[in-house]
Design an enzyme around this catalytic site. Structure first.
Site, PDB file in Angstrom:
ATOM      1  N   ARG A  59       0.822  -1.213   0.000  1.00 23.69           N
ATOM      2  CA  ARG A  59       0.000   0.000   0.000  1.00 23.69           C
ATOM      3  C   ARG A  59       0.856   1.263   0.000  1.00 23.69           C
ATOM      4  NH1 ARG A  59      -5.774  -0.486   0.212  1.00 23.69           N
ATOM      5  NH2 ARG A  59      -6.011   1.730   0.684  1.00 23.69           N
ATOM      6  N   ASN A 101     -13.714  15.258   0.315  1.00 23.18           N
ATOM      7  CA  ASN A 101     -14.395  14.006   0.009  1.00 23.18           C
ATOM      8  C   ASN A 101     -15.893  14.212   0.175  1.00 23.18           C
ATOM      9  OD1 ASN A 101     -14.831  11.285  -0.512  1.00 23.18           O
ATOM     10  ND2 ASN A 101     -14.117  10.571   1.484  1.00 23.18           N
ATOM     11  N   THR A 102     -16.650  13.358  -0.470  1.00 21.34           N
ATOM     12  CA  THR A 102     -18.095  13.357  -0.256  1.00 21.34           C
ATOM     13  C   THR A 102     -18.508  11.979   0.222  1.00 21.34           C
ATOM     14  OG1 THR A 102     -20.250  13.712  -1.267  1.00 21.34           O
ATOM     15  CG2 THR A 102     -18.534  12.902  -2.726  1.00 21.34           C
ATOM     16  N   HIS A 103     -19.412  11.957   1.194  1.00 15.58           N
ATOM     17  CA  HIS A 103     -19.801  10.691   1.815  1.00 15.58           C
ATOM     18  C   HIS A 103     -21.331  10.628   1.912  1.00 15.58           C
ATOM     19  CE1 HIS A 103     -19.495   7.144   4.290  1.00 15.58           C
ATOM     20  NE2 HIS A 103     -20.333   7.691   5.151  1.00 15.58           N
ATOM     21  N   ASP A 135      -8.712  13.745   6.293  1.00 19.54           N
ATOM     22  CA  ASP A 135      -7.560  13.585   7.188  1.00 19.54           C
ATOM     23  C   ASP A 135      -7.165  12.105   7.180  1.00 19.54           C
ATOM     24  OD1 ASP A 135      -9.364  12.266   8.809  1.00 19.54           O
ATOM     25  OD2 ASP A 135      -9.301  13.737  10.444  1.00 19.54           O
ATOM     26  N   GLY A 137      -8.025   9.675   9.053  1.00 21.95           N
ATOM     27  CA  GLY A 137      -9.027   8.708   9.514  1.00 21.95           C
ATOM     28  C   GLY A 137     -10.006   8.318   8.407  1.00 21.95           C
ATOM     29  N   ASP A 139     -13.291   8.946   7.106  1.00 24.47           N
ATOM     30  CA  ASP A 139     -14.407   9.905   7.116  1.00 24.47           C
ATOM     31  C   ASP A 139     -14.471  10.702   8.421  1.00 24.47           C
ATOM     32  OD1 ASP A 139     -15.154   9.015   4.557  1.00 24.47           O
ATOM     33  OD2 ASP A 139     -16.375   7.407   5.392  1.00 24.47           O
TER      34      ASP A 139
HETATM   35  C1  GAR Z   1     -21.208   8.637  -3.720  1.00 24.61           C
HETATM   36  O1  GAR Z   1     -22.462   8.483  -3.104  1.00 24.61           O
HETATM   37  C2  GAR Z   1     -20.143   8.890  -2.677  1.00 24.61           C
HETATM   38  O2  GAR Z   1     -20.582   9.604  -1.574  1.00 24.61           O
HETATM   39  C3  GAR Z   1     -19.764   7.501  -2.283  1.00 24.61           C
HETATM   40  O3  GAR Z   1     -19.725   6.818  -3.495  1.00 24.61           O
HETATM   41  C4  GAR Z   1     -20.721   7.349  -4.365  1.00 24.61           C
HETATM   42  C5  GAR Z   1     -20.062   7.596  -5.698  1.00 24.61           C
HETATM   43  O4  GAR Z   1     -21.003   7.849  -6.683  1.00 24.61           O
HETATM   44  N1  GAR Z   1     -18.518   7.500  -1.576  1.00 24.61           N
HETATM   45  C6  GAR Z   1     -18.317   6.813  -0.451  1.00 24.61           C
HETATM   46  O5  GAR Z   1     -19.130   6.040   0.013  1.00 24.61           O
HETATM   47  C7  GAR Z   1     -16.979   7.057   0.216  1.00 24.61           C
HETATM   48  N2  GAR Z   1     -16.964   6.499   1.526  1.00 24.61           N
HETATM   49  P1  GAR Z   1     -20.550   8.279  -8.155  1.00 24.61           P
HETATM   50  O6  GAR Z   1     -19.423   7.323  -8.582  1.00 24.61           O
HETATM   51  O7  GAR Z   1     -21.765   8.098  -8.994  1.00 24.61           O
HETATM   52  O8  GAR Z   1     -20.083   9.705  -8.109  1.00 24.61           O
END
Ligand code: GAR
Length: 194
Positions: A59, A101-103, A135, A137, A139
């Site tokens: 990794r 990031n988006t979660h 960061d 961690g 999320d």
């Molecule tokens: C999104 O909902 C994003 O938040 C999630 O993957 C999806 C990607 O959708 N990410 C996570 O769960 C990260 N922990 P996309 O490929 O259609 O943009």
């Protein structure tokens, strides 16, 4: 950076041609080949690169290679748009404070790879999405923005995730633009824009 279907990437690409938006996608980097997100990038004429964990001994070597690859494109901001790998020390030392990031959950509830499934299994009545600074961690970084989405009777993981993603895409596009136009400052757990 992407790992999947790329609908968040598509939303960013739909916004970035407007000069008033303030941000342009300079490159799309994936951790796997054959994903829809790479096709979306290619169709938009955006340079792409793939750095796959399985091509490296460990990794740490992968992490260093991703950092090298991303640095070629000299990004001001790195957006994880459905990127499903964790970075290591090398990447975070190089780009820390300018990765977002988006979660698909209201953090700190339901972090990790299955935020939608975990919220459903828990029986949450309201969930949503979070845009945050990355960061070390899982999320855990400072939160920039959140939006709530109601869990409806009869929802399954797919139906709930699709409803979250509608809200998530506009939240991500809004906050990437705000960061591009106003700058991002991180002070402890507090992330501010502009
Ligand atoms: C999104 O909902 C994003 O938040 C999630 O993957 C999806 C990607 O959708 N990410 C996570 O769960 C990260 N922990 P996309 O490929 O259609 O943009």
């Amino acid at each position: 950076m992407v790992s999947g279907t790329g609908s968040n990437l598509a939303a960013l690409l739909a916004a970035h041609d407007d000069p008033g938006y303030g941000a342009r996608v300079v490159a799309v980097v994936a951790d796997r080949r054959g994903i829809r997100a790479l096709d979306i990038a290619a169709e938009a004429g955006i340079p792409t690169a793939v750095v796959s964990v399985k091509d490296f001994d460990d990794r740490a070597a992968w992490d260093a290679a991703v950092a090298e690859t991303v640095s070629v494109f000299q990004p001001d901001l790195i957006v994880l748009a459905g990127f499903m790998k964790l970075f290591g020390a090398t990447f975070l030392e190089r780009f820390g404070g300018r990765i977002i990031n988006t979660h698909p959950a209201l953090l700190p509830a339901f972090p990790g790879a299955h935020g939608v499934r975990d919220a459903l299994e828990y029986g949450a009545k309201v969930t949503g999405c979070t845009v945050m600074v990355v960061d070390e961690g899982i999320d855990t970084g400072p939160i920039l923005a959140q939006a709530a989405v109601a869990v409806e009777p009869g929802d399954d993981e797919t139906s709930l995730h699709e409803r979250i993603k509608v809200v998530e895409r506009s939240l991500l596009v809004e906050w990437v633009g705000r960061i591009a136009r106003g700058g991002l400052t991180v002070d402890g757990r507090h992330a501010e824009v502009g």
